[in-house]
Design a protein around this motif. Structure first.
Motif, PDB file in Angstrom:
ATOM      1  N   THR A  77      -2.070  -9.943  13.254  1.00  0.00           N
ATOM      2  CA  THR A  77      -1.058  -8.920  13.550  1.00  0.00           C
ATOM      3  C   THR A  77      -0.036  -8.780  12.421  1.00  0.00           C
ATOM      4  O   THR A  77       0.534  -7.703  12.230  1.00  0.00           O
ATOM      5  N   TYR A  78       0.196  -9.866  11.670  1.00  0.00           N
ATOM      6  CA  TYR A  78       1.132  -9.795  10.540  1.00  0.00           C
ATOM      7  C   TYR A  78       0.655  -8.767   9.527  1.00  0.00           C
ATOM      8  O   TYR A  78       1.450  -7.980   8.994  1.00  0.00           O
ATOM      9  N   VAL A  79      -0.641  -8.747   9.264  1.00  0.00           N
ATOM     10  CA  VAL A  79      -1.213  -7.801   8.307  1.00  0.00           C
ATOM     11  C   VAL A  79      -1.116  -6.380   8.858  1.00  0.00           C
ATOM     12  O   VAL A  79      -0.764  -5.436   8.128  1.00  0.00           O
ATOM     13  N   ILE A  80      -1.418  -6.212  10.139  1.00  0.00           N
ATOM     14  CA  ILE A  80      -1.356  -4.883  10.758  1.00  0.00           C
ATOM     15  C   ILE A  80       0.064  -4.339  10.709  1.00  0.00           C
ATOM     16  O   ILE A  80       0.293  -3.164  10.385  1.00  0.00           O
ATOM     17  N   ARG A  81       1.033  -5.183  11.018  1.00  0.00           N
ATOM     18  CA  ARG A  81       2.431  -4.734  11.003  1.00  0.00           C
ATOM     19  C   ARG A  81       2.868  -4.343   9.598  1.00  0.00           C
ATOM     20  O   ARG A  81       3.605  -3.374   9.411  1.00  0.00           O
ATOM     21  N   ALA A  82       2.402  -5.093   8.592  1.00  0.00           N
ATOM     22  CA  ALA A  82       2.716  -4.743   7.204  1.00  0.00           C
ATOM     23  C   ALA A  82       2.113  -3.391   6.847  1.00  0.00           C
ATOM     24  O   ALA A  82       2.741  -2.573   6.149  1.00  0.00           O
ATOM     25  N   ALA A  83       0.898  -3.121   7.341  1.00  0.00           N
ATOM     26  CA  ALA A  83       0.240  -1.843   7.071  1.00  0.00           C
ATOM     27  C   ALA A  83       0.977  -0.689   7.745  1.00  0.00           C
ATOM     28  O   ALA A  83       1.028   0.428   7.217  1.00  0.00           O
ATOM     29  N   ILE A  84       1.563  -0.944   8.914  1.00  0.00           N
ATOM     30  CA  ILE A  84       2.337   0.093   9.605  1.00  0.00           C
ATOM     31  C   ILE A  84       3.532   0.512   8.749  1.00  0.00           C
ATOM     32  O   ILE A  84       3.844   1.702   8.620  1.00  0.00           O
ATOM     33  N   HIS A  85       4.203  -0.458   8.150  1.00  0.00           N
ATOM     34  CA  HIS A  85       5.341  -0.140   7.274  1.00  0.00           C
ATOM     35  C   HIS A  85       4.885   0.705   6.080  1.00  0.00           C
ATOM     36  O   HIS A  85       5.589   1.643   5.668  1.00  0.00           O
ATOM     37  N   SER A  86       3.723   0.378   5.536  1.00  0.00           N
ATOM     38  CA  SER A  86       3.211   1.161   4.408  1.00  0.00           C
ATOM     39  C   SER A  86       2.882   2.586   4.833  1.00  0.00           C
ATOM     40  O   SER A  86       3.154   3.547   4.108  1.00  0.00           O
TER      41      SER A  86
ATOM     42  N   VAL B 247      -5.077   1.399   4.097  1.00  0.00           N
ATOM     43  CA  VAL B 247      -4.244   1.162   5.280  1.00  0.00           C
ATOM     44  C   VAL B 247      -5.124   1.061   6.523  1.00  0.00           C
ATOM     45  O   VAL B 247      -4.930   0.185   7.373  1.00  0.00           O
ATOM     46  N   GLU B 248      -6.101   1.954   6.617  1.00  0.00           N
ATOM     47  CA  GLU B 248      -7.027   1.912   7.753  1.00  0.00           C
ATOM     48  C   GLU B 248      -7.773   0.579   7.778  1.00  0.00           C
ATOM     49  O   GLU B 248      -7.983  -0.007   8.854  1.00  0.00           O
ATOM     50  N   GLN B 249      -8.182   0.098   6.608  1.00  0.00           N
ATOM     51  CA  GLN B 249      -8.846  -1.202   6.532  1.00  0.00           C
ATOM     52  C   GLN B 249      -7.925  -2.304   7.047  1.00  0.00           C
ATOM     53  O   GLN B 249      -8.350  -3.174   7.813  1.00  0.00           O
ATOM     54  N   ALA B 250      -6.649  -2.257   6.648  1.00  0.00           N
ATOM     55  CA  ALA B 250      -5.685  -3.273   7.082  1.00  0.00           C
ATOM     56  C   ALA B 250      -5.423  -3.184   8.585  1.00  0.00           C
ATOM     57  O   ALA B 250      -5.162  -4.202   9.233  1.00  0.00           O
ATOM     58  N   PHE B 251      -5.500  -1.982   9.138  1.00  0.00           N
ATOM     59  CA  PHE B 251      -5.280  -1.804  10.584  1.00  0.00           C
ATOM     60  C   PHE B 251      -6.347  -2.518  11.422  1.00  0.00           C
ATOM     61  O   PHE B 251      -6.143  -2.768  12.608  1.00  0.00           O
ATOM     62  N   HIS B 252      -7.489  -2.825  10.808  1.00  0.00           N
ATOM     63  CA  HIS B 252      -8.560  -3.518  11.526  1.00  0.00           C
ATOM     64  C   HIS B 252      -8.552  -5.025  11.248  1.00  0.00           C
ATOM     65  O   HIS B 252      -9.500  -5.729  11.618  1.00  0.00           O
ATOM     66  N   ASP B 253      -7.486  -5.497  10.613  1.00  0.00           N
ATOM     67  CA  ASP B 253      -7.393  -6.926  10.319  1.00  0.00           C
ATOM     68  C   ASP B 253      -7.213  -7.708  11.625  1.00  0.00           C
ATOM     69  O   ASP B 253      -6.683  -7.193  12.624  1.00  0.00           O
ATOM     70  N   SER B 254      -7.645  -8.959  11.622  1.00  0.00           N
ATOM     71  CA  SER B 254      -7.543  -9.796  12.821  1.00  0.00           C
ATOM     72  C   SER B 254      -6.145 -10.384  13.006  1.00  0.00           C
ATOM     73  O   SER B 254      -5.835 -10.921  14.074  1.00  0.00           O
TER      74      SER B 254
ATOM     75  N   LEU C 136       0.807  -1.222   0.000  1.00  0.00           N
ATOM     76  CA  LEU C 136       0.000   0.000   0.000  1.00  0.00           C
ATOM     77  C   LEU C 136       0.841   1.272   0.000  1.00  0.00           C
ATOM     78  O   LEU C 136       0.390   2.322  -0.461  1.00  0.00           O
ATOM     79  N   GLY C 137       2.056   1.184   0.519  1.00  0.00           N
ATOM     80  CA  GLY C 137       2.916   2.365   0.530  1.00  0.00           C
ATOM     81  C   GLY C 137       3.169   2.909  -0.855  1.00  0.00           C
ATOM     82  O   GLY C 137       3.404   4.102  -1.036  1.00  0.00           O
ATOM     83  N   ARG C 138       3.096   2.021  -1.866  1.00  0.00           N
ATOM     84  CA  ARG C 138       3.306   2.441  -3.256  1.00  0.00           C
ATOM     85  C   ARG C 138       2.181   3.351  -3.750  1.00  0.00           C
ATOM     86  O   ARG C 138       2.351   4.079  -4.723  1.00  0.00           O
ATOM     87  N   LEU C 139       1.025   3.283  -3.102  1.00  0.00           N
ATOM     88  CA  LEU C 139      -0.108   4.092  -3.544  1.00  0.00           C
ATOM     89  C   LEU C 139      -0.008   5.538  -3.073  1.00  0.00           C
ATOM     90  O   LEU C 139      -0.737   6.394  -3.556  1.00  0.00           O
ATOM     91  N   GLY C 140       0.868   5.810  -2.113  1.00  0.00           N
ATOM     92  CA  GLY C 140       0.955   7.154  -1.568  1.00  0.00           C
ATOM     93  C   GLY C 140      -0.234   7.454  -0.666  1.00  0.00           C
ATOM     94  O   GLY C 140      -0.997   6.550  -0.296  1.00  0.00           O
ATOM     95  N   PRO C 141      -0.446   8.712  -0.300  1.00  0.00           N
ATOM     96  CA  PRO C 141      -1.534   9.085   0.611  1.00  0.00           C
ATOM     97  C   PRO C 141      -2.925   8.636   0.157  1.00  0.00           C
ATOM     98  O   PRO C 141      -3.808   8.433   0.984  1.00  0.00           O
ATOM     99  N   SER C 142      -3.102   8.438  -1.155  1.00  0.00           N
ATOM    100  CA  SER C 142      -4.416   7.990  -1.630  1.00  0.00           C
ATOM    101  C   SER C 142      -4.752   6.583  -1.127  1.00  0.00           C
ATOM    102  O   SER C 142      -5.911   6.164  -1.162  1.00  0.00           O
TER     103      SER C 142
END
Length: 265
Positions: free
Chosen positions: A187-196, A178-185, A167-173
């Motif tokens: 933690t691996y997905v959440i941590r990946a979203a934090i990096h993005s 990212v918010e959707q990924a932050f609500h994933d069940s 998702l980081g490749r998409l920029g602020p758009s």
């Protein structure tokens, strides 16, 4: 040398069919054009011919595809052949897709629909590799965005995690995703979203602050580190806001330590 002779005989029928290089003469980056041609131009047609030849041994084609990938944008003329290879040869498909993603020129955009098709029909544990290639090809493409968004809903957490990391490749758009990924069940997905979010920079700070305040433990710590890595006054302000709003003693202590380091930079 004896191993090279044996390989030459095995693959090409004669010990004499090999090229000998004295590697002591090729120790610096500036010496590379002496091996593959000035500015890579002379070698690209040869690599394209080798990669496209179905009669060639798969190992030989694999080496040619990897070389085109490593040369980068100058290999744009190879895009049609790489699409053809990916379509016709399942063994070389992922390698060809990776090469297309690394070449990354405007010419590579013609491959996006096929890569999306490969991604959707692939086994779950291989899909993340296609997402990686897609994320390198014009992150603002609507088709790529839809593909990544689709992967965020996949039942396999590895696929969702790779999508979140892209998702980081998409920029602020890409912040809503990212918010959707932050609500994933997971933690691996959440941590990946934090990096993005960290890759997106200061526009992601409000979302990181909100997520830090509603989560706990390791996720809070990783968010704090991501904010620290961003640096600058906005990052300091965000950490101060989290510090003022949280009552968690562990989080307060963790933020305080990193906040002091950030202020002294």
């Amino acid at each position: 040398t004896e191993t090279s002779k044996a390989l030459a005989h095995f693959y090409f029928g004669s010990e004499s069919k090999m090229i000998r290089l004295d590697m002591s003469e090729f120790q610096d980056v500036k010496d590379i054009p002496r091996v593959i041609g000035s500015e890579n131009e002379s070698v690209i047609p040869i690599l394209i011919e080798v990669a496209s030849g179905s009669q060639n041994h798969e190992l030989t084609r694999e080496i040619a595809i990897r070389s085109l990938r490593d040369i980068g944008p100058q290999s744009a003329p190879a895009i049609p052949i790489l699409i053809e290879v990916a379509t016709q040869d399942a063994y070389l498909r992922l390698m060809a897709v990776d090469a297309i993603g690394s070449i990354g020129s405007e010419a590579a955009q013609q491959a996006v629909p096929r890569i999306i098709e490969f991604h959707r029909n692939e086994l779950p544990y291989i899909r993340p590799e296609y997402i990686g290639a897609l994320s390198r090809l014009n992150g603002l493409s609507d088709a790529i965005r839809r593909s990544i968004e689709h992967s965020l809903r996949h039942p396999n957490s590895a696929v969702r995690g790779s999508a979140a990391r892209s998702l980081g490749r998409l920029g602020p758009s890409g912040l809503p995703l990212v918010e959707q990924a932050f609500h994933d069940s997971d933690t691996y997905v959440i941590r990946a979203a934090i990096h993005s979010a960290e890759e997106m920079g200061s526009p992601a700070l409000p979302l990181l602050r909100e997520t830090a305040l509603r989560t706990s433990g390791m996720i809070q710590e990783e968010i704090t580190i991501a904010i620290v890595n961003m640096g600058g006054e906005a990052a300091i302000t965000t950490l101060e806001e989290i510090l003022a709003q949280t009552q968690d003693p562990l989080l307060r202590g963790f933020i305080a330590r990193h906040l002091n380091d950030l202020r002294t930079r």
